[in-house]
Design an enzyme around this catalytic site. Structure first.
Site, PDB file in Angstrom:
ATOM      1  N   VAL A   5       0.761  -1.152  -0.073  1.00  0.00           N
ATOM      2  CA  VAL A   5       0.061  -0.156   0.009  1.00  0.00           C
ATOM      3  C   VAL A   5       0.777   1.293   0.038  1.00  0.00           C
ATOM      4  O   VAL A   5       1.983   1.233   0.743  1.00  0.00           O
ATOM      5  CB  VAL A   5      -0.858   0.065   1.243  1.00  0.00           C
ATOM      6  CG1 VAL A   5      -1.871   1.333   1.080  1.00  0.00           C
ATOM      7  CG2 VAL A   5      -1.795  -1.228   1.252  1.00  0.00           C
ATOM      8  N   CYS A   6       0.613   2.184  -0.976  1.00  0.00           N
ATOM      9  CA  CYS A   6       1.250   3.544  -0.891  1.00  0.00           C
ATOM     10  C   CYS A   6       0.214   4.558  -0.458  1.00  0.00           C
ATOM     11  O   CYS A   6      -0.797   4.328  -0.618  1.00  0.00           O
ATOM     12  CB  CYS A   6       1.973   3.761  -2.132  1.00  0.00           C
ATOM     13  SG  CYS A   6       1.083   4.136  -3.634  1.00  0.00           S
ATOM     14  N   GLY A   7       0.719   5.663  -0.066  1.00  0.00           N
ATOM     15  CA  GLY A   7      -0.270   6.732   0.421  1.00  0.00           C
ATOM     16  C   GLY A   7      -1.131   7.306  -0.270  1.00  0.00           C
ATOM     17  O   GLY A   7      -2.220   7.769  -0.346  1.00  0.00           O
ATOM     18  N   GLY A  26      -0.951   7.406  -4.549  1.00  0.00           N
ATOM     19  CA  GLY A  26      -1.208   6.715  -5.893  1.00  0.00           C
ATOM     20  C   GLY A  26      -0.785   5.210  -5.991  1.00  0.00           C
ATOM     21  O   GLY A  26      -0.518   4.749  -4.875  1.00  0.00           O
ATOM     22  N   MET A  43      -3.821   4.087  -0.615  1.00  0.00           N
ATOM     23  CA  MET A  43      -4.249   4.203   0.816  1.00  0.00           C
ATOM     24  C   MET A  43      -5.859   3.999   0.761  1.00  0.00           C
ATOM     25  O   MET A  43      -6.334   3.198   1.715  1.00  0.00           O
ATOM     26  CB  MET A  43      -3.773   5.353   1.338  1.00  0.00           C
ATOM     27  CG  MET A  43      -4.404   5.788   2.817  1.00  0.00           C
ATOM     28  SD  MET A  43      -3.387   4.569   4.101  1.00  0.00           S
ATOM     29  CE  MET A  43      -3.772   5.661   5.478  1.00  0.00           C
TER      30      MET A  43
END
Length: 93
Positions: free
Chosen positions: A7-9, A11, A40
């Site tokens: 998971v990234c914040g 995009g 996210m």
């Protein structure tokens, strides 16, 4: 097969790179895994379906996994050594 989510914040770019790095490390550790990635916002639903969720330390605390989901926060999302060490800490590999 281990179900993994990177998971990234904001995009998809960072999470896609994380997905590739996680896949490489898990392969090195001889762990059979299905690795996915998302932002996210997308991650806030359905985390209980994953065995392992990986994200940066500043957003991992905002994610809620299921009772058996291992939640791993990383300082450097692309550092294979940190990733391998954190996976071993939670009993993977």
């Amino acid at each position: 097969m281990l179900k993994v989510l990177a998971v990234c914040g904001s995009g998809m770019g960072t999470s896609m790179i994380m997905k590739m790095k996680v896949s490489q490390v898990l392969k090195k550790l001889n762990v059979d895994a299905d690795v996915n990635s998302c932002s996210m916002g997308e991650a806030k639903s359905g985390l209980a379906n994953y065995d392992l969720v990986l994200a940066s330390t500043h957003i991992i605390k905002d994610l809620k996994g299921g009772p058996n989901t291992k939640m791993v926060g990383l300082l450097n999302l692309l550092d294979a050594n940190e990733l391998e060490a954190k996976l071993k800490e939670v009993g993977i590999g």
